[in-house]
Design an enzyme around this catalytic site. Sequence first.
Site, mmCIF file in Angstrom:
data_model
loop_
_atom_site.group_PDB
_atom_site.id
_atom_site.type_symbol
_atom_site.label_atom_id
_atom_site.label_comp_id
_atom_site.label_asym_id
_atom_site.label_seq_id
_atom_site.Cartn_x
_atom_site.Cartn_y
_atom_site.Cartn_z
ATOM 1 N N HIS B 130 17.181 -12.932 4.563
ATOM 2 C CA HIS B 130 18.270 -13.194 5.512
ATOM 3 C C HIS B 130 17.632 -13.621 6.841
ATOM 4 C CE1 HIS B 130 21.550 -12.045 8.293
ATOM 5 N NE2 HIS B 130 22.358 -12.006 7.251
ATOM 6 N N ASP B 207 14.043 -4.614 4.361
ATOM 7 C CA ASP B 207 15.410 -4.888 4.797
ATOM 8 C C ASP B 207 16.313 -4.373 3.682
ATOM 9 O OD1 ASP B 207 17.920 -5.878 5.238
ATOM 10 O OD2 ASP B 207 17.320 -7.976 5.415
ATOM 11 N N GLN B 210 21.304 -4.606 1.922
ATOM 12 C CA GLN B 210 22.120 -4.831 0.729
ATOM 13 C C GLN B 210 21.822 -3.836 -0.383
ATOM 14 O OE1 GLN B 210 24.594 -6.813 0.752
ATOM 15 N NE2 GLN B 210 24.162 -8.161 2.481
ATOM 16 N N LYS B 233 27.959 -2.140 6.466
ATOM 17 C CA LYS B 233 27.932 -2.606 5.079
ATOM 18 C C LYS B 233 28.040 -1.445 4.100
ATOM 19 C CE LYS B 233 24.929 -6.616 6.006
ATOM 20 N NZ LYS B 233 25.867 -7.727 6.130
ATOM 21 N N CYS B 372 23.590 -16.962 6.113
ATOM 22 C CA CYS B 372 22.440 -16.598 6.934
ATOM 23 C C CYS B 372 21.136 -16.644 6.141
ATOM 24 C CB CYS B 372 22.605 -15.216 7.581
ATOM 25 S SG CYS B 372 23.993 -15.138 8.693
#
Lengths: 157, 416
Positions: B130, B207, B210, B233, B372
């Site tokens: 991202h 990261d 997700q 999220k 993104c």
Amino acid sequence: MSHSNEEDIYQEHILDHYEDPYHRGHCDHATHAHEDDNPLCGDVIHVELRISSQGRVDEAWFDGEGCCISQASASMLMERIEGKSVEEVKQFSADDMLKLFGARLTPNRQKCCLLSWRVVQAAMHSPVGDESARDESGATSASKPAQFGGPDLGEES
Amino acid sequence: MATAPSLPLDAESLRRDFPILATRIHGDKPLVYLDNAATTQRPRQVIQTLVDAYENRYANVHRGIHWLSEQSTDLYEEARESVRRFINAERRHEVIFTTGCTASINLVARSWGDQNVRAGDEILLTIMEHHSNIVPWQQLAQRTGCRIRFAPIDSQGRLQVEQFEALLNERTRLVALAAVSNVLGTINPVESLIAAAHRAGAVVLVDAAQSVPHEPTDVRRWDADFVAFSGHKMLGPSGVGILYGRERLLEAMPPFLGGGSMIRRVTVDGFEPGDLPARFEAGTPPIVPALGLTSAIEYLESVGLEKIHRYEQLLAERAHELLEAEGDIRFLGPPPEFKAGIVSFTVDGIHAHDVAQVLDRQGVAIRAGHHCAMPLHKQLGVVASNRASFYFYNTLEEVELLAAGLRELKRVFRRR
């Protein structure tokens, strides 16, 4: 009907322009040209104009790729500005462009519709072969080479 | 409607906790919310936590001697403890509250990066990152002259692990990678990638934006050095995110933002930084969002992260089946068994924005664009794509409405 739905945006008239655009291609002996993109969605529009010594847009051609709205609106705009004087084209406002398109658009989709309008306005200040005159409108020209020539939307070969 | 006994969870009953999911749009069509990778919705329990905090227990934290400030401070620190437990961090002060995943990554780039990265050093990313896990490192490269390298993906959208390992070398100072790709849905083998990076002497940032909302997270099993994710999220409010950092690394890092809270003392001549975690929480932190995040964690734990993961994979499988049956669909990313509940695709000959627009009029909310991840789209040879991303409150019926929306799309575009 002012209510916006997909039958409005994707109405016959608009799809006609999308599938069978007016003057998609190359303008012989173009005097002015400009290209810009909308990096958010990848829409690209390239415009070539032949402007007479009397200051009249004799021919207007576009090429590009992107969504139905960006491409159909470019086709409508080419049709609209041919035969108009440079002054008339310069006075053709963003609001006029949205009216020309017809269907009501949300702010995000207005950007798609206004891309060709922005490119035409910049092209008026961009004589072919005069790099220094580009971007006078403040628009940034696309730095990446775009692939044109087909309706294979959303795909770069 | 009764849920089939084979499903890991009862989405129909869970979704009743989410007021917004009952919304009807565009002439009484049920809202089908399939944009969960962008942000999820919130259950009443989380919303009520925010209301309770503002109505009963709100004051600034770590400042007042007064009762209300103590109440607020206690709740805020309990929230930190709840996050620590949720991701299995060893120590509470390894959990830093930020304003989001992006802020967390920027904190590491500015603080750890500026201190540890020099010209000639390398930072290894993957091509599926991202922008929030690319641009902070590009900015670091501008400041330091370090080099950024990208590990490639294969034709199915899975990380090429051998290439990844081949790119690791003695100049690699940092590896920053997504646990799950926000476009491809690809689940990366984080644990083994981290082990390889550590063998090369690199520090690793994950990261996890997700992954944390959708599967169990264990930062110690990963052996990660930094882990970043966002509250919004995972059912929490926007405006709060987490940076997990290994104590040894955080202790050695200079503060990034300066201001109140992050100091031990300030004089006219200078300042002395405070201890962890306050050192990285300058100014008034996202107090109430942090409480909301705790409530979100409680909710997720009550549903069960394993179940959520299995259920979302079922939804993705079903989406693959139904969309494939529609034809003219190109999937971006691997088959369902290798990914999370993210199904990205293009429709032949129809731009992503037109797809999303027609689906929207059917009540189906998906994302269209580059999500993104422009370098990834460039790599895939696609300008813009469509993404349906699921959460545990989505149903198989909603997947069918997605497929029905695509039939409508063809009716609009192919009627002549």
